[in-house]
Design a protein around this motif. Structure first.
Motif, PDB file in Angstrom:
ATOM      1  N   VAL A  30       5.836   1.547 -11.439  1.00 56.66           N
ATOM      2  CA  VAL A  30       7.243   1.181 -11.233  1.00 56.66           C
ATOM      3  C   VAL A  30       7.335   0.077 -10.188  1.00 56.66           C
ATOM      4  N   GLU A  31       6.521   0.176  -9.144  1.00 52.30           N
ATOM      5  CA  GLU A  31       6.568  -0.844  -8.101  1.00 52.30           C
ATOM      6  C   GLU A  31       6.130  -2.207  -8.642  1.00 52.30           C
TER       7      GLU A  31
ATOM      8  N   GLN B  73       0.844  -1.210   0.000  1.00 53.87           N
ATOM      9  CA  GLN B  73       0.000   0.000   0.000  1.00 53.87           C
ATOM     10  C   GLN B  73       0.873   1.252   0.000  1.00 53.87           C
ATOM     11  N   ASN B  74       1.903   1.236   0.850  1.00 59.66           N
ATOM     12  CA  ASN B  74       2.841   2.352   0.890  1.00 59.66           C
ATOM     13  C   ASN B  74       3.998   2.033  -0.055  1.00 59.66           C
ATOM     14  N   ILE B  75       4.115   2.830  -1.092  1.00 56.06           N
ATOM     15  CA  ILE B  75       5.101   2.560  -2.145  1.00 56.06           C
ATOM     16  C   ILE B  75       6.511   2.541  -1.567  1.00 56.06           C
TER      17      ILE B  75
ATOM     18  N   TYR C 141       2.141   9.897  -8.540  1.00 56.55           N
ATOM     19  CA  TYR C 141       1.830   8.740  -7.700  1.00 56.55           C
ATOM     20  C   TYR C 141       1.450   7.514  -8.533  1.00 56.55           C
ATOM     21  N   GLY C 142       0.597   7.723  -9.524  1.00 52.21           N
ATOM     22  CA  GLY C 142       0.146   6.603 -10.337  1.00 52.21           C
ATOM     23  C   GLY C 142       1.278   5.931 -11.091  1.00 52.21           C
ATOM     24  N   VAL C 143       2.253   6.733 -11.535  1.00 53.50           N
ATOM     25  CA  VAL C 143       3.405   6.182 -12.254  1.00 53.50           C
ATOM     26  C   VAL C 143       4.299   5.410 -11.286  1.00 53.50           C
TER      27      VAL C 143
ATOM     28  N   PRO D  40      -3.350  -1.763  -5.649  1.00 52.46           N
ATOM     29  CA  PRO D  40      -2.590  -1.166  -6.753  1.00 52.46           C
ATOM     30  C   PRO D  40      -3.186   0.119  -7.317  1.00 52.46           C
ATOM     31  N   ALA D  41      -4.500   0.319  -7.158  1.00 49.56           N
ATOM     32  CA  ALA D  41      -5.133   1.522  -7.718  1.00 49.56           C
ATOM     33  C   ALA D  41      -5.230   2.665  -6.707  1.00 49.56           C
ATOM     34  N   ALA D  42      -4.710   2.467  -5.501  1.00 50.37           N
ATOM     35  CA  ALA D  42      -4.818   3.513  -4.466  1.00 50.37           C
ATOM     36  C   ALA D  42      -4.179   4.807  -4.946  1.00 50.37           C
TER      37      ALA D  42
END
Length: 264
Positions: free
Chosen positions: A163-164, A88-90, A157-159, A181-183
């Motif tokens: 990457v993750e 959840q936290n990148i 954020y979405g990018v 993944p869509a958070a």
């Protein structure tokens, strides 16, 4: 005979002090399945992923991966067996570029065996070449080629989310756990993500288990969905079965009259 489950989970229970975060949780996921896990806040979804990836150990129950008992293995041991996870936290290296972030994930996955090739120049060159090719493959797959040299910290954020996922793919997983993944994504980014997950699933015949709040994502891509509430399983079924299940409507989607406003 049907193929054995890639992931077999039975009777998982997790207590934190006197609180039961998960009670008698079970699931079977077949090779190549794309399955979703949903439920209200506090339902136990993150606890499930923490148990499956080895971050937490269960109070009781067991987890079999490819018929091998991984109940008490560490996260790095689970990763070596083929379980990759996003969070959840990148968790990116902010001061490295997109391409470098993916390369680091390759190095971590290849481990000591990779470094041995440093003493054999041809072997090292071959490994580097293969890695460069795979990095380019994932950059293309996740639509990241135009930002490959950008520092992770400078990305929207979405990018960063994409990457993750690329970093998780670099571990060559057999099971990919996608945690929200869509958070934080806008509508366009979410639509792109749906396409990317579907592409990954088809192209690599990858088994994917995802936790997601955004019902549009879950309903669009999952063949089977499991719903949990207050640590207990309510139902496992198709998107249509989930939509019409009264307990799910009450626990997660809101009252029936609000169904038209649900986020799918």
């Amino acid at each position: 005979m049907p193929a054995p489950a890639l992931l077999h989970v039975e009777g998982l229970t997790k207590h934190f002090g006197g609180v039961s975060a998960l009670v008698d949780y079970s699931i079977d996921i077949k090779p190549g399945e794309l399955i979703g896990l949903i439920g209200p806040n506090g339902a136990g979804k993150t606890t499930v992923f923490n148990l499956l990836s080895g971050v937490l150990k269960p109070s009781s129950g067991r987890i079999l991966f490819n018929e091998y008992d991984i109940t008490h293995l560490r996260p790095d041991q689970n990763a070596a067996l083929g379980i990759a996870r996003t969070f959840q936290n990148i968790r990116l290296f902010n001061d490295l570029s997109v391409a470098e972030n993916i390369k680091v994930a390759f190095h971590m996955h290849l481990g000591a065996g990779f470094w041995k090739t440093l003493f054999s120049t041809p072997g090292f060159r071959r490994s580097e070449k293969v890695m460069e090719q795979k990095v380019e493959e994932f950059l293309k797959l996740l639509d990241l080629r135009n930002v490959k040299n950008e520092l992770a910290r400078n990305l929207p954020y979405g990018v960063q989310r994409r990457v993750e996922i690329a970093r998780a793919m670099a571990a060559a997983p057999r099971l990919l756990l996608l945690d929200e993944p869509a958070a934080g994504m806008n509508a366009n980014e979410t639509q792109e993500l749906i396409q990317i997950i579907q592409d990954i699933h088809r192209r690599y015949d990858l088994t994917i288990f995802l936790v997601e709040h955004d019902m549009k994502v879950v309903m669009a891509i999952c063949r089977r969905i499991q719903v949990i509430d207050r640590g207990r399983t309510l139902i496992v079924g198709t998107p249509q079965e989930i939509r019409s299940h009264p307990e799910v409507i009450n626990a997660y989607l809101g009252k029936p009259k609000g169904m038209h406003h649900a986020a799918y």
